[in-house]
Design an enzyme around this catalytic site. Structure first.
Site, PDB file in Angstrom:
ATOM      1  N   GLY B 179     -60.178  57.293  43.510  1.00 29.64           N
ATOM      2  CA  GLY B 179     -58.686  57.149  43.095  1.00 29.64           C
ATOM      3  C   GLY B 179     -58.216  55.908  43.111  1.00 29.64           C
ATOM      4  O   GLY B 179     -58.155  55.284  42.038  1.00 29.64           O
ATOM      5  N   LYS B 250     -69.932  61.132  43.059  1.00 32.59           N
ATOM      6  CA  LYS B 250     -69.440  60.076  42.961  1.00 32.59           C
ATOM      7  C   LYS B 250     -70.587  58.809  43.141  1.00 32.59           C
ATOM      8  O   LYS B 250     -70.515  57.843  42.426  1.00 32.59           O
ATOM      9  CB  LYS B 250     -68.380  59.527  44.140  1.00 32.59           C
ATOM     10  CG  LYS B 250     -66.948  60.383  43.888  1.00 32.59           C
ATOM     11  CD  LYS B 250     -66.222  60.420  45.070  1.00 32.59           C
ATOM     12  CE  LYS B 250     -64.875  61.311  44.881  1.00 32.59           C
ATOM     13  NZ  LYS B 250     -64.459  61.744  46.365  1.00 32.59           N
TER      14      LYS B 250
END
Lengths: 477, 477
Positions: B179, B250
């Site tokens: 994020g 990720k």
């Protein structure tokens, strides 16, 4: 024109040497596999062939092919200005690279695209940077003192040079604040749509090393300072470190980037670590935390920004707690990102050179940074006061009525007491107790301390520092 | 052509809503003070008018003048594709901005310079991204799943589209990993002359929130998961979080950026937090640390890279220790910078939108990112094994000879014991002890556990995790 080199000699000699040769990076330039003829060249002149300059050359040479692939260009160090031609270099001078003592060899050479200033100081370095920019050459510098003293002037010059031109000169100084931590670029590119409300951190490696030595390893102040100096963490004049002044220079630059304000360094409240005692660490441990020298700047509403450099108590849960040794850390509180923390090496040959390299490659691939990214704000104002929970430590000789008198003086100045600490193991000839206050203005704490110091039982000056903890947010007013 | 919207409906409905209106940013577009006529326009089309899309629009509108000063351009959201026209928006639609359900309204519109994809999913989103890039439009996405699944294909497409062209399309995905933490740009620009030897971190907010709840607040696993879901930290299918699979996606992207290798996600050893018990936290506390779900990738020499996702024991002195709640953190070990840590918000409306905004402004000011920045390495290889100190927890029923038998099996598989832990307060029906090993290969630990599990006194499967501490460096082999 030749610059007089005597000042440079002094400055270079005063820079602590962290130099060592890393064999893997100190390699001869290898023949590139790409078709060299087809690659445009980016030619570099470096002022300073010492610790950082050497690191830059090493990285450029060892990453030659990688940089060619990334930028489509051939990056070449063509000239290096040094103070002493005869001094042995701790890096391999690239083939075809000229080593010189004549500043004009670089400054007059229009074939150089980027001038890298890593010689330090603010006088000659400022001349070099201004001349290069005026000459339309991009500049990369690692010079904190130069930036702290002259950034607005340099920016004004760049605006003048660039006016009406398509090909604009660029100026980069990633290495000038906290060495290897990419805080400059982060402030220029990660918060473009954000509002930074607070920026704080451990921004002096020498003092953080000393505080760790005193807290974790039980060293005395003098032992810690001597060890820091031996390891090259201290400035030539360690007063700059232990007095908090180096941190204040960096904080000034960060305030400029985060808030667009030029603050006089002298206006930032600054207390170093010289007054800390072992007892303060003992109390910090009792409270479950430690002591760090931090710089803080905060937007306090109405376009006002407040800032200080001071030792501060931090809890174990604070991301700054685990930042030990010479490591630096910067914490940013902002509207969009809430809390962002960057931790890394604040100094040293390769961390600093790495930041210069990032700037050089960014220029080579043609990135533009609007300048200044956050335009100076005419409305913003700097105020020199802040509100916080405080830790106040008072040395005393035993007497009746100490608690009552403390309570009375606290009441007089509106200093509300959160808790009192007294370590029963404290020796009687070095007896001290501490008060942790609720959130109060610094000015009230100062008045409280001044009055307490006048009382018979109070031994020597009172010591105070802000308390940073999650549920006790320090507010600057 | 119209895309069928049913899939999009499902995807959008499955995304947890973190939306709320911040009054200060949900403002009407105000009349700019700069001379609009003189400013070139950057026109944006957004796929997705939900949590992140709304945040992007809010920031662009509230920062309009600031962005004009910074970029010299007027940034305008012209079109937003949503799944349901009648749904109330939690942001003010800018004047002149068209809300549509027709994908072709955006994809066929050549007046749009940047396409922002924040609708999620990998099927329609992939179509949108490919069509926009093929059409010569820059693309910004926040879509982790898309990047994890398709980055090499997208890069290949971009190379094809850009071949021989001066005006190249750009692709940005800062928001796709962690994020608000600027890890993508950091990997693309802060390590250009560096060699990353290890990248590790807390890269799933939901599980870190749960582990904090279990460790600090004494919550059970089920209570912690339910709380995380209520707060919107969990994926629609929380197995992705608690099983470690979100972290693995990720990690795959980070491996690509740090080492230039494409790894199949399935090849990365992955253990989630489902097997952790309160006892493990008690032992971690006894050892002076805590447990975090971490992803680790490490260059292990000979061009080999190894990686895993697993709970791990971390000490109080580790910078990951203080990273609690839904916060994310990434630690990079590299040749030049030694250790660099980035800590921040891994999800949420404004952190994610902020990353998209950074990408948009970077494109608006014309920055170029070579693509891929670290070219895929044909020589680098992925290996699925690692060496570490391990924490092994065994449940048992009381019997004679347990210690002897453990010792024998350890010896058989070369598992050297560093220490054994047994909490005397453990209830006898839930008795367990733990072994901390010296540095051993994962494969040996697995063999040890398999054989121990066969013994009479051993209750249920053995649980193991790596131990990360400063003086016990985890090595991947």
């Amino acid at each position: 024109m030749k610059f007089v080199l005597s000042t440079l000699v002094l400055l270079a000699a005063a820079t602590p040497s962290l130099a060592f040769v890393r064999p893997s990076q100190s390699v001869q330039r290898t023949a590139p596999t790409l078709n060299m003829a087809a690659l445009p060249e980016v030619n570099i002149g470096i002022f300073g062939g010492g610790t950082v300059g050497g690191g830059i050359v090493e990285i450029i040479e060892s990453k030659r092919e990688h940089f060619e692939k990334m930028t489509g260009k051939s990056i070449n160090v063509k000239k290096i200005v040094v103070r002493d031609l005869d001094k042995a270099r701790d890096f391999t001078v690239p083939e075809g690279c000229v080593i010189t003592t004549d500043f004009d060899d670089i400054l007059g050479d229009d074939s150089l695209d980027i001038i890298v200033e890593v010689m330090g100081g603010t006088t000659l370095a400022n001349d070099v940077v201004r001349k290069a920019l005026s000459n339309g050459q991009d500049v990369v510098t690692a010079n904190k003192a130069l930036i702290a003293a002259n950034l607005p002037d340099i920016e004004a010059l760049i605006n003048k040079v660039n006016e009406g031109k398509d090909e604009k000169v660029e100026f980069r100084y990633e290495a000038a604040v906290c060495g290897g931590i990419p805080i400059i670029r982060s402030l220029q590119s990660d918060f473009v749509g954000d509002d930074i409300t607070m920026i704080s951190g451990i921004i002096n490696g020498c003092t953080n090393f000393m505080l760790t030595a005193m807290d974790v390893h039980g060293k005395s102040y003098d032992e810690a300072l001597s060890e820091a100096s031996d390891l090259g963490y201290a400035e030539a004049d360690p007063t700059l470190d232990v007095g908090g002044f180096d941190a204040r220079s960096k904080l000034k630059i960060l305030i400029r980037l985060a808030y667009g304000i030029d603050v006089e360094e002298e206006d930032i409240s600054c207390r170093g670590i010289t007054d800390l005692t072992k007892l303060d660490f003992q109390y910090a441990k009792m409270m479950g935390g430690s002591i760090k020298l931090i710089g803080v700047a905060k937007a306090v509403g109405d376009g006002k920004v407040a800032a200080f450099v001071s030792p501060a108590y931090v809890t174990q849960n604070d991301s700054l707690y685990a930042v030990t040794g010479a490591t630096n850390a910067i914490e940013l509180i902002s509207k969009n990102l809430e809390t962002t923390t960057l931790i890394g090496q604040g100094a040293g040959r390769y961390p600093t050179a790495n930041s210069c390299i990032n700037d050089i490659i960014s220029l080579a691939k043609g990135d533009k940074t609007p300048l200044p990214f956050n335009p100076p704000s005419k409305d913003a104002k700097f105020v020199n006061n802040y509100e916080s929970n405080f830790f106040i430590r008072l040395k005393y000789k035993d007497a009746l009525g100490i608690t009552r008198q403390c309570g009375e003086v606290c009441e007089k100045y509106g200093v509300s007491i959160h808790s009192m600490l007294q370590n029963p193991t404290t020796k009687s000839d070095d007896a001290a107790f501490a008060i942790v206050t609720e959130k109060v203005p610094l000015s009230s704490v100062k008045k409280f301390c001044a009055e307490i110091e006048e009382l018979d039982w109070c031994q020597g000056p009172a010591f105070y520092m802000p308390v940073l903890r999650e549920d006790w947010e320090t507010a600057l007013v």
